[in-house]
Design a protein around this motif. Structure first.
Motif, PDB file in Angstrom:
ATOM      1  N   ASP A  74       8.627  -8.012  19.733  1.00  0.00           N
ATOM      2  CA  ASP A  74       8.639  -6.599  19.388  1.00  0.00           C
ATOM      3  C   ASP A  74       7.843  -5.816  20.432  1.00  0.00           C
ATOM      4  O   ASP A  74       7.227  -6.393  21.323  1.00  0.00           O
ATOM      5  N   ALA A  75       7.872  -4.503  20.347  1.00  0.00           N
ATOM      6  CA  ALA A  75       7.286  -3.643  21.368  1.00  0.00           C
ATOM      7  C   ALA A  75       5.801  -3.924  21.639  1.00  0.00           C
ATOM      8  O   ALA A  75       5.404  -4.066  22.796  1.00  0.00           O
ATOM      9  N   PRO A  76       4.942  -4.022  20.619  1.00  0.00           N
ATOM     10  CA  PRO A  76       3.537  -4.306  20.903  1.00  0.00           C
ATOM     11  C   PRO A  76       3.329  -5.673  21.572  1.00  0.00           C
ATOM     12  O   PRO A  76       2.530  -5.799  22.497  1.00  0.00           O
ATOM     13  N   ALA A  77       4.074  -6.676  21.136  1.00  0.00           N
ATOM     14  CA  ALA A  77       3.946  -8.016  21.735  1.00  0.00           C
ATOM     15  C   ALA A  77       4.455  -8.023  23.172  1.00  0.00           C
ATOM     16  O   ALA A  77       3.874  -8.669  24.037  1.00  0.00           O
ATOM     17  N   ARG A  78       5.528  -7.294  23.448  1.00  0.00           N
ATOM     18  CA  ARG A  78       6.067  -7.232  24.817  1.00  0.00           C
ATOM     19  C   ARG A  78       5.044  -6.638  25.766  1.00  0.00           C
ATOM     20  O   ARG A  78       4.796  -7.172  26.845  1.00  0.00           O
ATOM     21  N   SER A  79       4.447  -5.510  25.382  1.00  0.00           N
ATOM     22  CA  SER A  79       3.461  -4.889  26.273  1.00  0.00           C
ATOM     23  C   SER A  79       2.258  -5.807  26.466  1.00  0.00           C
ATOM     24  O   SER A  79       1.698  -5.879  27.561  1.00  0.00           O
ATOM     25  N   PHE A  80       1.877  -6.533  25.421  1.00  0.00           N
ATOM     26  CA  PHE A  80       0.738  -7.453  25.508  1.00  0.00           C
ATOM     27  C   PHE A  80       1.021  -8.602  26.477  1.00  0.00           C
ATOM     28  O   PHE A  80       0.238  -8.865  27.381  1.00  0.00           O
ATOM     29  N   ILE A  81       2.167  -9.266  26.316  1.00  0.00           N
ATOM     30  CA  ILE A  81       2.433 -10.438  27.163  1.00  0.00           C
ATOM     31  C   ILE A  81       2.857 -10.062  28.579  1.00  0.00           C
ATOM     32  O   ILE A  81       2.730 -10.864  29.499  1.00  0.00           O
ATOM     33  N   LYS A  82       3.335  -8.815  28.772  1.00  0.00           N
ATOM     34  CA  LYS A  82       3.716  -8.368  30.106  1.00  0.00           C
ATOM     35  C   LYS A  82       2.555  -7.683  30.834  1.00  0.00           C
ATOM     36  O   LYS A  82       2.638  -7.435  32.033  1.00  0.00           O
ATOM     37  N   GLY A  83       1.480  -7.357  30.109  1.00  0.00           N
ATOM     38  CA  GLY A  83       0.326  -6.701  30.730  1.00  0.00           C
ATOM     39  C   GLY A  83       0.626  -5.262  31.124  1.00  0.00           C
ATOM     40  O   GLY A  83       0.168  -4.783  32.155  1.00  0.00           O
ATOM     41  N   ILE A  84       1.398  -4.568  30.281  1.00  0.00           N
ATOM     42  CA  ILE A  84       1.763  -3.182  30.576  1.00  0.00           C
ATOM     43  C   ILE A  84       1.269  -2.259  29.469  1.00  0.00           C
ATOM     44  O   ILE A  84       0.800  -2.710  28.440  1.00  0.00           O
ATOM     45  N   LYS A  85       1.388  -0.954  29.704  1.00  0.00           N
ATOM     46  CA  LYS A  85       0.982   0.044  28.716  1.00  0.00           C
ATOM     47  C   LYS A  85       1.881  -0.054  27.484  1.00  0.00           C
ATOM     48  O   LYS A  85       3.024  -0.480  27.566  1.00  0.00           O
ATOM     49  N   ASN A  86       1.355   0.361  26.341  1.00  0.00           N
ATOM     50  CA  ASN A  86       2.124   0.339  25.104  1.00  0.00           C
ATOM     51  C   ASN A  86       3.319   1.282  25.180  1.00  0.00           C
ATOM     52  O   ASN A  86       3.317   2.241  25.951  1.00  0.00           O
ATOM     53  N   HIS A  87       4.303   1.028  24.344  1.00  0.00           N
ATOM     54  CA  HIS A  87       5.543   1.803  24.341  1.00  0.00           C
ATOM     55  C   HIS A  87       5.322   3.284  24.014  1.00  0.00           C
ATOM     56  O   HIS A  87       6.161   4.111  24.330  1.00  0.00           O
ATOM     57  N   ASN A  88       4.206   3.627  23.418  1.00  0.00           N
ATOM     58  CA  ASN A  88       3.948   5.021  23.052  1.00  0.00           C
ATOM     59  C   ASN A  88       2.961   5.701  24.000  1.00  0.00           C
ATOM     60  O   ASN A  88       2.424   6.743  23.679  1.00  0.00           O
ATOM     61  N   SER A  89       2.743   5.135  25.177  1.00  0.00           N
ATOM     62  CA  SER A  89       1.844   5.751  26.156  1.00  0.00           C
ATOM     63  C   SER A  89       2.661   6.550  27.180  1.00  0.00           C
ATOM     64  O   SER A  89       3.886   6.446  27.232  1.00  0.00           O
ATOM     65  N   TYR A  90       2.000   7.314  28.006  1.00  0.00           N
ATOM     66  CA  TYR A  90       2.688   8.179  28.964  1.00  0.00           C
ATOM     67  C   TYR A  90       3.553   7.399  29.960  1.00  0.00           C
ATOM     68  O   TYR A  90       4.575   7.883  30.406  1.00  0.00           O
ATOM     69  N   ASN A  91       3.139   6.203  30.334  1.00  0.00           N
ATOM     70  CA  ASN A  91       3.915   5.380  31.264  1.00  0.00           C
ATOM     71  C   ASN A  91       4.454   4.143  30.559  1.00  0.00           C
ATOM     72  O   ASN A  91       4.575   3.084  31.156  1.00  0.00           O
ATOM     73  N   GLY A  92       4.784   4.281  29.298  1.00  0.00           N
ATOM     74  CA  GLY A  92       5.131   3.132  28.478  1.00  0.00           C
ATOM     75  C   GLY A  92       6.587   2.715  28.458  1.00  0.00           C
ATOM     76  O   GLY A  92       6.909   1.664  27.913  1.00  0.00           O
ATOM     77  N   CYS A  93       7.476   3.511  29.037  1.00  0.00           N
ATOM     78  CA  CYS A  93       8.887   3.117  29.012  1.00  0.00           C
ATOM     79  C   CYS A  93       9.088   1.875  29.875  1.00  0.00           C
ATOM     80  O   CYS A  93       8.708   1.844  31.043  1.00  0.00           O
ATOM     81  N   GLU A  94       9.682   0.853  29.291  1.00  0.00           N
ATOM     82  CA  GLU A  94       9.890  -0.405  30.006  1.00  0.00           C
ATOM     83  C   GLU A  94      11.145  -0.404  30.865  1.00  0.00           C
ATOM     84  O   GLU A  94      11.367  -1.321  31.641  1.00  0.00           O
ATOM     85  N   ARG A  95      11.987   0.598  30.728  1.00  0.00           N
ATOM     86  CA  ARG A  95      13.254   0.617  31.448  1.00  0.00           C
ATOM     87  C   ARG A  95      13.353   1.705  32.520  1.00  0.00           C
ATOM     88  O   ARG A  95      14.192   1.625  33.394  1.00  0.00           O
ATOM     89  N   CYS A  96      12.512   2.729  32.440  1.00  0.00           N
ATOM     90  CA  CYS A  96      12.558   3.774  33.469  1.00  0.00           C
ATOM     91  C   CYS A  96      11.142   4.164  33.891  1.00  0.00           C
ATOM     92  O   CYS A  96      10.170   3.816  33.241  1.00  0.00           O
ATOM     93  N   THR A  97      11.074   4.914  34.982  1.00  0.00           N
ATOM     94  CA  THR A  97       9.773   5.275  35.552  1.00  0.00           C
ATOM     95  C   THR A  97       9.298   6.654  35.110  1.00  0.00           C
ATOM     96  O   THR A  97       8.293   7.144  35.596  1.00  0.00           O
ATOM     97  N   GLN A  98      10.019   7.254  34.183  1.00  0.00           N
ATOM     98  CA  GLN A  98       9.656   8.578  33.700  1.00  0.00           C
ATOM     99  C   GLN A  98       8.275   8.571  33.048  1.00  0.00           C
ATOM    100  O   GLN A  98       7.939   7.662  32.311  1.00  0.00           O
ATOM    101  N   GLU A  99       7.486   9.613  33.333  1.00  0.00           N
ATOM    102  CA  GLU A  99       6.205   9.777  32.656  1.00  0.00           C
ATOM    103  C   GLU A  99       6.436  10.643  31.430  1.00  0.00           C
ATOM    104  O   GLU A  99       7.060  11.698  31.507  1.00  0.00           O
ATOM    105  N   GLY A 100       5.934  10.186  30.298  1.00  0.00           N
ATOM    106  CA  GLY A 100       6.158  10.900  29.050  1.00  0.00           C
ATOM    107  C   GLY A 100       5.425  12.220  28.968  1.00  0.00           C
ATOM    108  O   GLY A 100       4.522  12.509  29.746  1.00  0.00           O
ATOM    109  N   GLU A 101       5.840  13.035  28.006  1.00  0.00           N
ATOM    110  CA  GLU A 101       5.211  14.325  27.747  1.00  0.00           C
ATOM    111  C   GLU A 101       4.694  14.336  26.316  1.00  0.00           C
ATOM    112  O   GLU A 101       5.281  13.723  25.431  1.00  0.00           O
TER     113      GLU A 101
END
Length: 142
Positions: free
Chosen positions: A48-75
């Protein structure tokens, strides 16, 4: 295969080390069974989303740079949203080379990086967090 159990979420990925070593050996040497040598590779990681960000060492899905598929910065509009529909996509190369530092947690590398595994292309997104999260609440309140 690795499974974690505890009173809280794991604080690091150490519980995966044994499984990663075993998979790495299988990738390098294959598996000999009844005189046939099989090549072994992980086809994908399901989480799931929290586990993916944890094991990949990336920002959470709800953070500004959290999209795992694009480089868009959130607003921020009451929550982080990603309004663009046409933006640069992330690639396995981008992930490996840390082309977007804001997407990665500092000093946190994924243990899966040692495997022949695309940590963008072979880690699918989950339906629950993309589609269902918050839907039931909205349906009940209507």
């Amino acid at each position: 295969l690795s499974i974690f159990y505890g009173e809280s979420k794991p604080t690091d990925t150490a519980f995966l080390e044994s499984a990663i070593r075993q998979f790495s050996t299988l990738e390098d040497t294959g598996l000999l069974f009844q005189g046939i040598l099989y090549q072994v590779r992980i086809s994908c990681i399901l989480a799931d989303a929290p586990a993916r960000s944890f094991i990949k060492g990336i920002k959470n899905h709800n953070s500004y740079n959290g999209c795992e598929r694009c480089t868009q910065e959130g607003e921020w509009i009451g929550r982080v949203i990603f309004p663009e529909t046409d933006c640069a996509l992330r690639t396995d190369f981008d992930y490996t080379n840390r082309t977007n530092e804001g997407h990665h947690n500092p000093n946190c590398n994924s243990p899966f990086e040692v495997l022949q595994l695309g940590l963008v292309s072979q880690v699918p997104l989950d339906y629950q967090h993309l589609v269902c999260l918050g839907v039931m609440r909205k349906l009940i309140r209507q």
